[in-house]
Design an enzyme around this catalytic site. Structure first.
Site, PDB file in Angstrom:
ATOM      1  N   ASP A  12       0.881  -1.162   0.000  1.00  0.00           N
ATOM      2  CA  ASP A  12       0.000   0.000   0.000  1.00  0.00           C
ATOM      3  C   ASP A  12       0.922   1.217   0.000  1.00  0.00           C
ATOM      4  OD1 ASP A  12      -2.421   1.561   0.304  1.00  0.00           O
ATOM      5  OD2 ASP A  12      -1.891   1.793   2.416  1.00  0.00           O
ATOM      6  N   ASP A  14      -0.029   5.133   1.095  1.00  0.00           N
ATOM      7  CA  ASP A  14      -0.223   6.066   2.208  1.00  0.00           C
ATOM      8  C   ASP A  14      -0.266   5.317   3.539  1.00  0.00           C
ATOM      9  OD1 ASP A  14      -0.405   8.084   0.291  1.00  0.00           O
ATOM     10  OD2 ASP A  14      -2.590   7.955   0.186  1.00  0.00           O
TER      11      ASP A  14
END
Length: 190
Positions: A12, A14
Site C-alpha cells: 500500500d 499512504d
C-alpha cells in the site's frame, strides 16, 4: 512480464511508504516518506524483489488533486528511491470513491487481479494466484484485498495501523512496526 511469485511484494502507499493525512495527500509537498521506508524498499529491491504498489486514491474523484499531481507524487518517490538503488516496478491505483462501487477500490480485489494479470501469467492455483505473495498495508481493507486472492497479510503499525483491531485481522497476519521491520523480516526468512 512474468516474475517469480516468491519474489513479488505488494505494498500500500499512504501510511506504509509515506505519511498519511486525514485530509488526503494532495501534492508533492505533502508526500513525505515515513522514516526508513525508502531504505526498506531499496533493501528489498537489491535483494531481487519486484515491488508493486496497490493504492486507493479517491482524492482524484473527490477533486482534491489531479491525475497529473498523483503522477508527480509518484515521480518524487521514484526520484528519492533512485540514489538508494531502490525501485518500485509498477503502481496500480483506484481513483474512485466507495459510491462508485467499482471493483478496484480496496477491499475489493480488482487491483490484485490487475497485478496477477501483469505478473503471474500461469498461477499454480488459479483460485488463489497470490498465494505466498506478501501484501503490506496499514489498514484492514489493504489486507483483505490481497487475502481474497491468497496473499500473505502483513500489517505495519505506521499510518492507520495502530488503530486496526487485532481481532479483525485475517488469519496469519504478521505485524511489523514499519516497512523496515517488514523488510528485515522478509530478508531474514526468505
Amino acid at each position: 512480464m512474468t516474475v517469480r511469485v516468491d519474489k513479488l511484494i505488494i505494498l500500500d502507499r499512504d501510511g506504509v511508504i509515506n505519511q498519511d493525512r486525514d485530509d488526503y495527500v494532495k501534492s508533492c509537498e505533502e508526500w513525505i516518506p515515513i522514516p526508513n521506508s525508502l531504505e526498506a524498499i531499496a533493501l528489498l529491491s537489491q535483494a531481487g524483489y519486484t515491488l508493486t504498489i496497490a493504492t486507493n486514491q479517491s482524492g482524484i474523484a473527490r477533486g482534491y488533486y489531479t491525475l497529473s499531481e498523483l503522477h508527480a507524487m509518484h515521480q518524487k518517490m521514484m526520484d528519492l528511491l533512485k540514489p538508494l538503488s531502490g525501485r518500485i516496478d509498477s503502481i496500480f491505483f483506484c481513483p474512485h470513491t466507495d459510491a462508485d462501487q467499482c471493483d478496484c477500490r480496496k477491499p475489493k480485489p480488482g487491483l490484485m487481479h490487475q497485478i496477477v494479470s501483469r505478473y503471474i501469467k500461469s498461477p499454480v492455483d488459479s483460485a488463489l494466484p497470490l498465494t505466498h505473495v506478501p501484501i503490506v498495508g496499514d489498514s484492514l481493507r489493504d489486507l483483505l484485498a490481497g487475502t481474497a486472492l491468497g496473499a500473505s497479510p502483513h500489517l505495519v503499525l505506521t499510518g492507520k495501523g495502530q488503530g486496526v483491531k487485532k481481532a479483525e485481522l485475517p488469519p496469519n497476519t504478521q505485524i511489523h512496526a514499519d516497512l523496515m521491520g517488514f523488510a528485515q523480516s522478509i530478508l531474514a526468512h526468505p
